[in-house]
Design a protein around this motif. Structure first.
Motif, short mmCIF file in Angstrom:
data_model
loop_
_atom_site.label_atom_id
_atom_site.label_comp_id
_atom_site.label_asym_id
_atom_site.label_seq_id
_atom_site.Cartn_x
_atom_site.Cartn_y
_atom_site.Cartn_z
N ALA A 129 0.82 -1.21 0.00
CA ALA A 129 0.00 0.00 0.00
C ALA A 129 0.86 1.26 0.00
CB ALA A 129 -0.94 -0.01 1.21
N PHE A 130 1.95 1.26 0.77
CA PHE A 130 2.76 2.48 0.86
C PHE A 130 3.56 2.69 -0.42
CE2 PHE A 130 6.17 5.24 2.62
CZ PHE A 130 5.36 6.29 3.01
N ALA A 131 4.04 1.61 -1.03
CA ALA A 131 4.72 1.74 -2.32
C ALA A 131 3.78 2.36 -3.34
CB ALA A 131 5.21 0.38 -2.79
N GLU A 132 2.55 1.88 -3.38
CA GLU A 132 1.57 2.42 -4.31
C GLU A 132 1.27 3.88 -4.00
OE1 GLU A 132 -3.12 1.65 -5.61
OE2 GLU A 132 -2.02 0.10 -4.50
N TYR A 133 1.16 4.21 -2.72
CA TYR A 133 0.90 5.60 -2.32
C TYR A 133 2.02 6.52 -2.81
CZ TYR A 133 0.19 9.66 0.71
OH TYR A 133 0.01 10.93 1.18
N CYS A 134 3.25 6.07 -2.72
CA CYS A 134 4.39 6.88 -3.12
C CYS A 134 4.61 6.85 -4.64
CB CYS A 134 5.67 6.40 -2.42
SG CYS A 134 5.68 6.66 -0.64
N GLY A 135 3.89 5.99 -5.34
CA GLY A 135 4.09 5.87 -6.77
C GLY A 135 5.35 5.11 -7.13
N ALA A 136 5.82 4.27 -6.21
CA ALA A 136 7.05 3.51 -6.41
C ALA A 136 6.73 2.02 -6.54
CB ALA A 136 8.00 3.75 -5.24
N LYS A 137 7.73 1.25 -6.94
CA LYS A 137 7.53 -0.18 -7.14
C LYS A 137 7.68 -0.99 -5.86
CE LYS A 137 9.10 -0.19 -11.98
NZ LYS A 137 10.12 -0.71 -12.93
N TYR A 138 8.57 -0.55 -4.97
CA TYR A 138 8.90 -1.38 -3.81
C TYR A 138 8.92 -0.56 -2.52
CZ TYR A 138 10.63 -4.12 -7.73
OH TYR A 138 10.73 -4.78 -8.93
N CYS A 139 8.49 -1.19 -1.46
CA CYS A 139 8.60 -0.65 -0.11
C CYS A 139 9.04 -1.78 0.80
CB CYS A 139 7.27 -0.08 0.36
SG CYS A 139 7.21 0.36 2.12
N VAL A 140 10.00 -1.50 1.66
CA VAL A 140 10.47 -2.49 2.63
C VAL A 140 10.32 -1.87 4.02
CG1 VAL A 140 12.37 -3.96 3.36
CG2 VAL A 140 12.14 -3.34 0.94
N GLY A 141 9.48 -2.47 4.85
CA GLY A 141 9.26 -1.94 6.19
C GLY A 141 10.42 -2.27 7.11
N VAL A 142 10.85 -1.27 7.89
CA VAL A 142 11.93 -1.45 8.85
C VAL A 142 11.52 -0.83 10.19
CG1 VAL A 142 13.73 -1.57 7.09
CG2 VAL A 142 13.09 0.65 8.04
N ASP A 143 12.42 -0.88 11.16
CA ASP A 143 12.05 -0.53 12.52
C ASP A 143 12.19 0.95 12.86
OD1 ASP A 143 14.80 -0.50 12.46
OD2 ASP A 143 15.08 -1.78 14.21
N SER A 144 12.74 1.77 11.96
CA SER A 144 12.84 3.21 12.24
C SER A 144 13.27 3.93 10.97
CB SER A 144 13.87 3.49 13.35
OG SER A 144 15.19 3.23 12.89
N GLY A 145 13.11 5.24 10.98
CA GLY A 145 13.60 6.04 9.88
C GLY A 145 15.10 6.00 9.77
N TYR A 146 15.77 5.99 10.93
CA TYR A 146 17.23 5.88 10.92
C TYR A 146 17.67 4.60 10.23
CZ TYR A 146 21.69 4.13 12.53
OH TYR A 146 22.93 3.55 12.56
N SER A 147 17.05 3.48 10.59
CA SER A 147 17.41 2.20 9.97
C SER A 147 17.17 2.23 8.47
CB SER A 147 16.61 1.05 10.60
OG SER A 147 16.94 0.87 11.96
N ALA A 148 16.08 2.87 8.04
CA ALA A 148 15.79 2.96 6.61
C ALA A 148 16.94 3.63 5.88
CB ALA A 148 14.49 3.73 6.40
N LEU A 149 17.42 4.75 6.39
CA LEU A 149 18.50 5.47 5.73
C LEU A 149 19.81 4.68 5.77
CD1 LEU A 149 17.74 9.05 7.08
CD2 LEU A 149 17.31 8.19 4.77
N GLU A 150 20.11 4.10 6.92
CA GLU A 150 21.36 3.34 7.03
C GLU A 150 21.36 2.14 6.08
OE1 GLU A 150 23.97 0.55 10.03
OE2 GLU A 150 22.33 1.74 10.89
N LEU A 151 20.24 1.43 6.01
CA LEU A 151 20.19 0.25 5.14
C LEU A 151 20.26 0.65 3.66
CD1 LEU A 151 17.63 -2.07 6.95
CD2 LEU A 151 20.13 -2.05 7.08
N ILE A 152 19.75 1.82 3.31
CA ILE A 152 19.91 2.30 1.94
C ILE A 152 21.39 2.50 1.63
CG2 ILE A 152 19.57 4.29 0.43
CD1 ILE A 152 16.81 4.65 1.77
#
Length: 380
Positions: free
Chosen positions: A44-67
């Motif tokens: 749902a969030f990938a579709e909301y953003c108009g993107a193909k993929y979304c991967v849920g993680v435990d925090s915004g910090y983790s999202a940026l670090e894993l990128i």
């Protein structure tokens, strides 16, 4: 009247039946880790953003670090980002072994100044991480052009900008990948920590999935040395309930911000500017004012909460002393750090509440004429 900085209880009451049912359903199913709600929210969030993929993680910090990790950036590499940001932005870079390189901000938007990025590029630069600070999108087109010219990646720090748009396009779908935060106070907030990586790159999405789940696709078979950065299923269930409300809540924030701007127009301090390319979602409503501590005390006496985002710039934090920056290196960031003040803003902040906050501010200046004069001089 008592006005909190953010009113999470009012929002919960407005969706209580849905949220309670969603959490109860997770408990009844027992799929507490990477359960069905996580998969559903990612779609749902990938579709909301108009993107193909979304991967849920435990925090915004983790999202940026894993990128950063997923793109193979680490020791010896540099990532350019804004001097005016929350420390999670730079920690996501430095905790991979890479070095954050800071750039001063645009005086109108408080976001990274694209015209100053090229001068910060070195042979070690691998990426640019613009921050959509306070809910206002960065001017992305010139940054993307610089990145193409120099062969750099662009990672959006969209932690404060879920639902904001740049030239009609949703943030999170503008660069190579984006990191979102779902901390409870965010415009799209969970009932605990949470975050997400959004990208159109299938390979990067798969790398992030591995890294977030201790390096495994199949239990006990670890393909890489990963981390435990999974989005909790209960938080995903809550986010699924909230996501359909997000655009409406953001519209209510813009309404409150417009009321603030109208009622504060005759007072001599700076209110937030919205760039003509942006659909600002006002995660924060940040003004600039001299002697803000006295004003904060005055507001507190009237039952009004306020905040500072952020009083000490990254380059002056003891944690980043090794970067070698000094006072004066980023003059706009430093000047703003001494004067910024965040006023209450949340979807349920109606016009009467905004008027009460403004009345308290007006009373402060009327009872402190010297402050009024100082503000007027500074504004000129």
């Amino acid at each position: 009247m008592n006005i909190p900085f953010v009113d999470l209880q009012s929002q919960y009451q407005s969706i209580k039946a849905e949220a309670d049912a969603a959490v109860l359903a997770v408990m009844q199913r027992g799929d507490f880790v990477l359960g069905g709600a996580v998969v559903e929210f990612e779609r749902a969030f990938a579709e909301y953003c108009g993107a193909k993929y979304c991967v849920g993680v435990d925090s915004g910090y983790s999202a940026l670090e894993l990128i950063v990790r997923a793109y193979g950036i680490g020791p010896g590499d540099e990532v350019i980002t804004a001097a005016n940001t929350f420390i999670a932005t730079t920690l996501a870079i430095s905790n991979t072994g890479a070095t954050p390189v800071l750039v001063d901000i645009d005086p109108q938007t408080y976001n990274i100044d694209p015209t100053k990025i090229a001068a910060a590029i070195t042979p070690r630069t691998k990426a640019i991480m613009p921050v959509h600070l306070y809910g206002q999108p960065v001017d992305m087109d010139p940054i993307l052009a610089i990145a193409r010219k120099h062969g750099l990646r662009v990672f959006e720090d969209a932690a404060q900008a879920a639902g904001a748009r740049y030239k009609g396009r949703m943030v999170g779908n503008l660069g190579d990948a984006a990191g979102f935060s779902f901390y409870p106070g965010k415009n799209l907030g969970a009932y605990g920590d949470g975050g997400a990586v959004v990208t159109n790159d299938a390979e990067i999405a798969e790398k992030v999935r591995l890294l977030r789940n201790i390096g495994q696709k199949v239990k006990y078979y670890h393909e890489v040395k990963g981390f435990n950065h999974r989005l909790d299923t209960m938080q995903a269930a809550v986010l699924l309930v909230k996501l359909p409300h997000l655009d409406g809540w953001n519209a209510q924030r813009r309404r409150a911000a417009a009321t603030y701007r109208e009622l504060l127009a005759d007072l001599p301090f700076a209110t937030p500017a919205t760039a003509d390319y942006a659909e600002h979602i006002f995660h924060l409503y940040v003004v600039r004012v001299n002697n803000r501590e006295a004003l904060m005390d005055h507001l507190k006496e009237r039952g009004i909460a306020s905040g500072l985002h952020y009083p000490i710039p990254i380059h002056l934090q003891p944690a980043y002393g090794e970067l070698g920056y000094k006072q004066g290196d980023f003059p706009i960031t430093e000047a703003y750090a001494e004067t910024i003040l965040s006023l209450p803003i949340f979807p349920e902040l109606d016009d009467d509440k905004v008027a009460y906050v403004v009345e308290a501010i007006r009373d402060f200046f009327q009872s402190h004429p010297d402050e009024m004069l100082a503000q007027a001089v500074a504004a000129d």
